[in-house]
Design a protein around this motif. Structure first.
Motif, short mmCIF file in Angstrom:
data_model
loop_
_atom_site.label_atom_id
_atom_site.label_comp_id
_atom_site.label_asym_id
_atom_site.label_seq_id
_atom_site.Cartn_x
_atom_site.Cartn_y
_atom_site.Cartn_z
N ASP A 27 46.37 -5.06 15.90
CA ASP A 27 45.17 -5.17 15.08
C ASP A 27 43.92 -5.00 15.92
N MET A 28 43.98 -5.44 17.17
CA MET A 28 42.86 -5.21 18.08
C MET A 28 42.62 -3.70 18.24
N ALA A 29 43.72 -2.96 18.38
CA ALA A 29 43.63 -1.51 18.52
C ALA A 29 43.00 -0.88 17.29
N GLN A 30 43.45 -1.32 16.11
CA GLN A 30 42.93 -0.73 14.87
C GLN A 30 41.46 -1.07 14.67
N ASN A 31 41.05 -2.24 15.14
CA ASN A 31 39.63 -2.58 15.06
C ASN A 31 38.80 -1.69 15.97
N LEU A 32 39.29 -1.45 17.17
CA LEU A 32 38.56 -0.57 18.09
C LEU A 32 38.37 0.82 17.50
N TYR A 72 39.27 1.83 13.83
CA TYR A 72 38.86 1.96 12.43
C TYR A 72 37.62 1.13 12.11
N GLN A 73 37.45 -0.03 12.75
CA GLN A 73 36.23 -0.78 12.47
C GLN A 73 35.01 -0.06 13.03
N THR A 74 35.21 0.70 14.09
CA THR A 74 34.12 1.55 14.58
C THR A 74 33.70 2.53 13.49
N ILE A 75 34.70 3.11 12.82
CA ILE A 75 34.43 4.01 11.70
C ILE A 75 33.72 3.27 10.57
N LEU A 105 38.54 -9.77 19.07
CA LEU A 105 38.19 -9.27 20.41
C LEU A 105 37.82 -7.80 20.31
N GLY A 106 38.61 -7.06 19.53
CA GLY A 106 38.27 -5.66 19.31
C GLY A 106 36.95 -5.50 18.59
N ALA A 107 36.73 -6.35 17.57
CA ALA A 107 35.48 -6.29 16.82
C ALA A 107 34.28 -6.60 17.71
N LEU A 108 34.46 -7.53 18.66
CA LEU A 108 33.37 -7.86 19.59
C LEU A 108 32.97 -6.64 20.40
N ALA A 109 33.97 -5.86 20.83
CA ALA A 109 33.68 -4.62 21.56
C ALA A 109 32.95 -3.62 20.66
N VAL A 110 33.44 -3.49 19.42
CA VAL A 110 32.82 -2.54 18.48
C VAL A 110 31.36 -2.91 18.22
N LYS A 111 31.10 -4.20 18.11
CA LYS A 111 29.73 -4.64 17.82
C LYS A 111 28.85 -4.63 19.07
N SER A 112 29.46 -4.34 20.22
CA SER A 112 28.68 -4.15 21.45
C SER A 112 28.23 -2.70 21.59
N LEU A 149 40.74 5.54 23.13
CA LEU A 149 41.83 5.60 24.11
C LEU A 149 42.34 4.22 24.49
N VAL A 150 41.44 3.25 24.58
CA VAL A 150 41.88 1.86 24.81
C VAL A 150 42.72 1.39 23.63
N GLY A 151 42.31 1.77 22.41
CA GLY A 151 43.08 1.42 21.23
C GLY A 151 44.49 1.98 21.27
N LEU A 152 44.64 3.21 21.76
CA LEU A 152 45.96 3.83 21.85
C LEU A 152 46.86 3.07 22.82
#
Length: 469
Positions: A26-31, A33-36, A162-169, A205-208
Motif C-alpha cells: 500500500d505504501m508503494a501504491q500511495n507513492l 497512485y496518490q501522487t496521481i 509513510l508513502g503519503a508523507l512522501a507524496v505530500k512532500s 521507481l521506489v514504489g516498484l
C-alpha cells in the motif's frame, strides 16, 4: 514448526515482517497512485496546459473506463492461478507497466495534448486496477482472524501513510530540481516540467521496489478452491452486490469517503498557493499534517475499536474531521486569523486525524464482506468483491477529479494569474472544507447501516471452517 489448531482452520497469526511486507504494497501504491490523485489535476492545469473543464471531463471518462475494466480484472484474478500466487503475482505483472505509465503521465514533451493525456492516464488507471484489485484480495487470503486483520490493516495504513508523507512532500522535493535561475519566480508549488518529471520518476521507481518486497513477504493461505474458481463469471460481480447487504453498505461508504478525500486532496495545492500564499515549505508542512496523525492514532486503532466498537470509532473520527473542516473554514475566512499559519495547521491536524483513522480502518471491513459472501453462498470470490469495492472507490475518486475541475471552471479560475478573484478563492475554499464536510455527514449515515460486528464475524468464520472441514 507445527500448525496450531486455529491455524489449521485458517486463523493464522502473522509475523511483523509479514505485516510490514504486506503494508509495503500500500505504501508503494500511495507513492504512485496518490501522487496521481493529489497532483495530476494541478500538473495538467498549471504545467501541462489543459483547461480545468477539459481535465474534469477526462477524469470522468477514465472512471467510466474503470467501470467496464474492473469487473473483468476481478473475474480474471478469481479464475486464474498464476504460478507465483493467485493474487501476489499481479503485484509484479501489473506493477511494472503501472510504474512506466505513471511516469509518462507527468512527461511534458507533448505539452497541451489531450490525446497524450488520455492515453497515458487511461493506461495508468487500467494498470493500477491490475495491482490494486489483487492487492485488496490478498488481505483476505492471509488469515481469517479478525483481530489479526485489524492489526494487519493498522500496519498497512501506517505504511501507506509513510508513502503519503512522501507524496505530500512533493513541493519541497520539486524545489530541489528547479533550476537556480527560476527559483525566485517559481514560488508556491513549483511548475518547472523537468522538476516534475524527475520527482515522479523517483517516487514511481521506489514504489516498484516496494511492490517486489510485498510480493516476497506475502503467503496466500485462504483462497478459493481451483474447481470453484473455474466457474467464476463477470456476472457474479453484480449478483454478489445484489445479495450481499454489508458489501452494498461498504461500497457506498467507499464512494462517499473517496469522493471526500479526492476533492480535498485535489484542491489543497490550489488552496495553499492562492488562498494562503504559501511557500513550498509551508505547503509541505501543511500537507504533512494531513498524514502525521496516522503515526499517532493508527497504532491505537485496535485498542480504540475494542473500547467503543467499530461503529463508535467511525462516528467519533468522522465527526472529528467535520469539526476540523469547520475550524479551517472559519480561520481562513477571518483576515486577522488567516495571517496566523499555526492556526491553519491546528485545523488541518484535527481534520486529518478524523479522516485518516476512519478511512484507514474501512479497509478492514473488506475481508469481512468477503467472508460474509462465502458464508451465504459457499464461494470465496475475493477478487470479485475487491473489483466491486474498486469500482466504487474509483467512482468516489471520479467525483474527486470531476468536481474540482468543474468548480474551478465555474468560478473562473485562471492558472495564468498569480492572484485569483475573490469568487475563485471562495470556490477553492468550498472544495477544501464545505463539500468534503457534506460528504462526511452522508458517510456517517451510510456506515450506521453496517451490521457485521466482531462477534458476528467470529461466528461466521467459525461456521465456514466447520463447513469446509
Amino acid at each position: 514448526m507445527a500448525q496450531t489448531a486455529s491455524e489449521a482452520k485458517g486463523f493464522y497469526k502473522l509475523s511483523w515482517l509479514q505485516r510490514i511486507g504486506f503494508g509495503s504494497g500500500d505504501m508503494a501504491q500511495n507513492l504512485i497512485y496518490q501522487t496521481i490523485s493529489i497532483w495530476l489535476l494541478f500538473f495538467y492545469t498549471n504545467v501541462f496546459g489543459i483547461k480545468p473543464g477539459a481535465a474534469a471531463t477526462m477524469f470522468l471518462v477514465v472512471r467510466l473506463v474503470d467501470v467496464l475494466w474492473d469487473p473483468i480484472v476481478g473475474t480474471v484474478i478469481d479464475k486464474g492461478n498464476p504460478k507465483w500466487g493467485k493474487y501476489r503475482s499481479w503485484l509484479i505483472l501489473g506493477g511494472i507497466p503501472l510504474v512506466a505509465l505513471a511516469i509518462l503521465c507527468f512527461y511534458n514533451g507533448f505539452s497541451g495534448s489531450l490525446l497524450y493525456a488520455y492515453i497515458t492516464y487511461v493506461g495508468m488507471s487500467m494498470c493500477y486496477t491490475l495491482v490494486n484489485v489483487p492487492y485488496g484480495a490478498l488481505n483476505s487470503s492471509l488469515t481469517r482472524d479478525t483481530d489479526e486483520i485489524t492489526v494487519l490493516t493498522s500496519t498497512r495504513m501506517f505504511m501507506a501513510n509513510l508513502g503519503a508523507l512522501a507524496v505530500k512532500s512533493l513541493p519541497m522535493v520539486l524545489a530541489l530540481f528547479v533550476p537556480a535561475a527560476m527559483r525566485s519566480a517559481d514560488s508556491g508549488t513549483p511548475t518547472d516540467p523537468r522538476a516534475w518529471f524527475i520527482t515522479i520518476t523517483i517516487f514511481a521507481l521506489v514504489g516498484l521496489v516496494l511492490l517486489f518486497f510485498c510480493f516476497s513477504q506475502c503467503k496466500e493461505r485462504v483462497v478459493m478452491d481451483k474447481k470453484e474458481a473455474a466457474n467464476v463469471k463477470v456476472s457474479d460481480l453484480w449478483m454478489e452486490f445484489g445479495r450481499n447487504k454489508p458489501l452494498r453498505v461498504l461500497a457506498f461508504f467507499f464512494i462517499t469517503a473517496f469522493a471526500m478525500m479526492s476533492v480535498g486532496n485535489a484542491a489543497d495545492a490550489y488552496f495553499m498557493k492562492y488562498n494562503v500564499g504559501a511557500t513550498p515549505f509551508m505547503t509541505t508542512a501543511f500537507m504533512w499534517l494531513g498524514t502525521i496523525p496516522a503515526f499517532i492514532f493508527m497504532p491505537l486503532v485496535p485498542a480504540i475499536k475494542r473500547k467503543i466498537g467499530k461503529k463508535g470509532m467511525f462516528y467519533l473520527f468522522l465527526g472529528t474531521a467535520i469539526v476540523g473542516m469547520a475550524m479551517m473554514y472559519i480561520f481562513v475566512s477571518i483576515p486577522a486569523i488567516k495571517e496566523h499559519f499555526v492556526m491553519l495547521c491546528i485545523a488541518q491536524f484535527v481534520k486529518s486525524t478524523g479522516i485518516i483513522v476512519a478511512t484507514g480502518y474501512m479497509w478492514a471491513l473488506v475481508p469481512e464482506v468477503v467472508a460474509y459472501g462465502e458464508y451465504t453462498t459457499g464461494r470465496r470470490i475475493a477478487g470479485i468483491v475487491n473489483a466491486l469495492t474498486g469500482i466504487f472507490f474509483k467512482a468516489g475518486m471520479a467525483l474527486g477529479g470531476v468536481v474540482p475541475g468543474l468548480v474551478l471552471a465555474l468560478v473562473g479560475f485562471n492558472a495564468e494569474l498569480s492572484k485569483q478573484t475573490p469568487l475563485a478563492e471562495q470556490g477553492i475554499l468550498w472544495l477544501v472544507c464545505v463539500i468534503p464536510a457534506v460528504l462526511l455527514v452522508l458517510a456517517i449515515w451510510i456506515i450506521s447501516k453496517y451490521e457485521l460486528s466482531d462477534e458476528k464475524m467470529d461466528e461466521i468464520n467459525k461456521a465456514i471452517e466447520e463447513r469446509n472441514a
